[in-house]
Design an enzyme around this catalytic site. Sequence first.
Site, short mmCIF file in Angstrom:
data_model
loop_
_atom_site.label_atom_id
_atom_site.label_comp_id
_atom_site.label_asym_id
_atom_site.label_seq_id
_atom_site.Cartn_x
_atom_site.Cartn_y
_atom_site.Cartn_z
N SER A 141 0.85 -1.20 0.00
CA SER A 141 0.00 0.00 0.00
C SER A 141 0.88 1.23 0.00
CB SER A 141 -0.89 0.01 1.25
OG SER A 141 -1.54 1.27 1.40
N TYR A 154 -1.68 -1.30 10.33
CA TYR A 154 -1.73 -1.46 8.88
C TYR A 154 -0.52 -0.81 8.22
CZ TYR A 154 -3.79 -1.65 4.19
OH TYR A 154 -4.04 -1.90 2.86
#
Length: 328
Positions: A141, A154
């Site tokens: 990401s 995350y």
Amino acid sequence: MRIRNSVIVITGAASGVGRATALHFARHRVSLVLASRRVEALEALVAECQALGSRAIAVPTDTSEYDDVRQLASRAVQEYGRIDIWVNNAAVSFFSPFLAVPMADFRRVIDVNVMGYVHGARVALERMQDQGAGVVVNVASIVGAVPQPYTSAYSVSKAAVRALGVSLGSELGLDRQKHIHVCTVLPPTIDTPFFQHAANYTGRRAVAMPPVYSPERVAKAILRLAERPRHELVVGRLGRSMVRQHRLMPGRMEKVMAHQVENTHLSKKQAADPSSGNLYAPSLDPATAQVTGGWKGRRRSARRTLAGAALLGVGVVVLADRLRTART
């Protein structure tokens, strides 16, 4: 690598990027091994992929469990004889201030997002070394390069995925494994049910933060890496701009990211009850077993343009400040 007739394993295939990737590959007449915790969603996806002309099987899998992932790889080899491409995609997250999130939730994100990828890479590379060829694609990401607030685990996990790709690629290079590759793809915000799935302890509803891209953009990037492997691929012009600017001016870029999250990632109008989301059990809502999450990723080009202008504007200001400082 030639995609047609390849054997492809995709984790986190029930929804979002994983589902879009499965459907994208299915158009190339491949053999798909689709993994997720959502059995009914997987079975429906198998039927869709078969209708597009590909072979496909569903293998219910919790990627945080090494035995599950080993069984996934074994099923792929048992059914189709080999593994050509392995896509590590299954991921979970929470939105929460760091001091408010239960430690068990933090650990769960790391177990799925980091150890799940480690498990997948381990079993895939074992078989690819026997074959002498193969590609592992890890879906990371943008926040692995530009971390953001309220998603600490995350952000940590996606930075770890980037490091894993570099480390494994270096080992393959030292072993002169020219036909085995580990690639990392870095998407920005994608229009998927991910935000509905996430745990949340902020008191505010999580929404997709602009700029929002379609899942098909990521699916195409994954297929591109499988065909022509490279170390890392950032999806989208603005994503690439963010990564470049963070290298140039990390402090400023992190402030921009924090401001964006605070003002556009968490709703100021809609509240959210505390929830562990899909961390420990998959969603039972069939509406979330879809490619998109209803965030209109295909229609938000105007916001992408504005967001890009804002980010580029920050870069111009900082560069101007640096030039003035250098001249004085």
